[in-house]
Scaffold this motif. Sequence first.
Motif, short mmCIF file in Angstrom:
data_model
loop_
_atom_site.label_atom_id
_atom_site.label_comp_id
_atom_site.label_asym_id
_atom_site.label_seq_id
_atom_site.Cartn_x
_atom_site.Cartn_y
_atom_site.Cartn_z
N MET A 1 4.25 -10.14 9.55
CA MET A 1 4.01 -9.11 8.43
C MET A 1 4.88 -7.84 8.92
O MET A 1 4.33 -7.53 10.10
CB MET A 1 2.87 -8.82 7.75
CG MET A 1 2.70 -7.66 6.80
SD MET A 1 3.64 -8.43 5.21
CE MET A 1 2.20 -9.60 4.77
N SER A 2 5.75 -7.12 8.45
CA SER A 2 6.06 -6.07 8.88
C SER A 2 5.30 -4.92 9.19
O SER A 2 4.25 -4.72 8.33
CB SER A 2 7.22 -5.52 7.77
OG SER A 2 8.41 -6.32 7.72
N GLU A 3 5.41 -4.02 10.08
CA GLU A 3 4.32 -3.08 10.18
C GLU A 3 4.43 -1.85 9.48
O GLU A 3 5.53 -1.50 8.95
CB GLU A 3 4.53 -2.69 11.90
CG GLU A 3 3.40 -1.85 12.40
CD GLU A 3 3.59 -1.65 13.93
OE1 GLU A 3 2.72 -0.81 14.27
OE2 GLU A 3 4.62 -2.14 14.40
N ILE A 4 3.35 -1.22 9.22
CA ILE A 4 3.16 -0.08 8.47
C ILE A 4 3.11 0.96 9.35
O ILE A 4 1.91 1.03 10.20
CB ILE A 4 1.99 0.11 7.35
CG1 ILE A 4 2.39 -1.06 6.25
CG2 ILE A 4 1.94 1.28 6.88
CD1 ILE A 4 1.24 -1.01 5.04
N PHE A 5 3.81 2.03 9.44
CA PHE A 5 3.38 3.18 10.53
C PHE A 5 2.94 4.41 9.58
O PHE A 5 3.72 5.00 8.62
CB PHE A 5 4.80 3.63 11.14
CG PHE A 5 5.42 2.70 11.82
CD1 PHE A 5 5.20 2.71 13.33
CD2 PHE A 5 6.48 1.73 11.43
CE1 PHE A 5 5.68 1.92 13.95
CE2 PHE A 5 6.78 0.61 12.13
CZ PHE A 5 6.32 0.73 13.67
N VAL A 30 13.94 -0.28 4.57
CA VAL A 30 12.83 0.63 5.12
C VAL A 30 12.22 1.06 3.56
O VAL A 30 12.78 1.38 2.72
CB VAL A 30 13.42 1.61 5.58
CG1 VAL A 30 12.25 2.68 6.11
CG2 VAL A 30 13.92 1.27 7.17
N VAL A 31 10.88 1.10 3.67
CA VAL A 31 10.11 1.82 2.64
C VAL A 31 9.80 3.09 3.05
O VAL A 31 9.33 3.24 4.36
CB VAL A 31 8.89 0.98 2.25
CG1 VAL A 31 7.74 1.75 1.72
CG2 VAL A 31 9.20 -0.32 1.18
N LEU A 32 9.97 3.95 2.21
CA LEU A 32 9.68 5.21 2.83
C LEU A 32 8.87 6.32 1.46
O LEU A 32 9.18 5.76 0.39
CB LEU A 32 10.72 6.23 2.97
CG LEU A 32 11.76 6.65 2.00
CD1 LEU A 32 12.98 7.70 2.59
CD2 LEU A 32 12.59 5.28 1.42
N ALA A 163 6.88 -7.53 1.03
CA ALA A 163 6.68 -8.11 2.25
C ALA A 163 7.40 -7.99 3.18
O ALA A 163 7.99 -6.87 3.57
CB ALA A 163 6.43 -9.81 1.71
N ASP A 164 7.96 -9.16 3.76
CA ASP A 164 8.71 -9.14 5.13
C ASP A 164 10.23 -8.83 4.57
O ASP A 164 11.14 -9.10 5.48
CB ASP A 164 8.76 -10.40 5.67
CG ASP A 164 7.36 -10.48 6.39
OD1 ASP A 164 6.80 -9.33 6.92
OD2 ASP A 164 7.10 -11.71 6.96
N SER A 165 10.76 -8.80 3.03
CA SER A 165 11.84 -8.48 2.85
C SER A 165 12.08 -7.10 3.42
O SER A 165 13.39 -6.74 3.62
CB SER A 165 12.20 -8.38 1.48
OG SER A 165 11.24 -7.42 0.72
N VAL A 166 11.20 -6.41 3.70
CA VAL A 166 11.33 -4.92 4.48
C VAL A 166 11.15 -4.97 5.76
O VAL A 166 10.00 -5.25 6.34
CB VAL A 166 10.54 -3.77 3.42
CG1 VAL A 166 10.59 -2.69 4.20
CG2 VAL A 166 11.14 -3.90 2.29
N LYS A 167 11.98 -4.22 6.79
CA LYS A 167 11.61 -4.25 8.13
C LYS A 167 10.51 -3.30 8.48
O LYS A 167 9.61 -3.62 9.33
CB LYS A 167 12.96 -4.00 8.60
CG LYS A 167 12.88 -3.97 10.43
CD LYS A 167 12.58 -5.62 10.78
CE LYS A 167 12.54 -5.80 12.07
NZ LYS A 167 12.32 -7.04 12.50
#
Length: 223
Positions: A1-5, A30-32, A163-167
């Motif tokens: 799973m891509s990481e959330i910062f 990228v989700v922002l 999900a993993d469609s976003v890095k």
Amino acid sequence: MSEIFDCRDAAQVLSGMRQARQAIGRGELVVLPTDTVYGVAANAFDAAAVQRLLDAKGRGRQSPPPVLVAGVTTLRALVAELPEAVERLVEAFWPGGLTIVLPAQPSLTWDLGETRGTVALRMPAHRIALELLEETGPLAVSSANRTGKAAAITAEEAQDMLADSVKVYLSDGMATTGIASTIVDATGLIGTDEKIVKVLREGAVSRVQLREVLGDLLEPDVA
């Protein structure tokens, strides 16, 4: 799973922003956070990345994403003409929840989908979004959700859908308003005798606020 910062954490924001810049440079998503809802972003000048954004949302090319910019200088570079009335809208509502559709600069080499020669532009009022835009340039950004689902107001909601469609996921807590931007079509101010601005979607900026700036240039209110 891509990481959330978590961008509220000084230790995480540096790493998260670096990885977000690198992901955009590689054509990844990228989700922002923004001042309206969370957005999913791609390099506006990378056609494959924009298609990846549309695929992640489950949208077709007939629904091209808006483009977020860091300021008015970039706006001027991306549009064919900037009418005086639009300059007033920008002064009143940017940065903020108003997206403006204008004819795109014809020399631009990009492919956002079936835009019919236009581009929808917005400057967000959010420190993380603006910092990323300053470093990457214009980003194609749409609400961070699958089509038909409610727009995400947290990074975790976005991750559940995309999900993993976003890095990389950048989090700044709950979105400030959770209300999508208002979209206006200002193409009617250019090359026509009857100048008019149409509201395509009502959202963060009300018709009353728009009329205070535009007067009779705004289309009549719906009864």
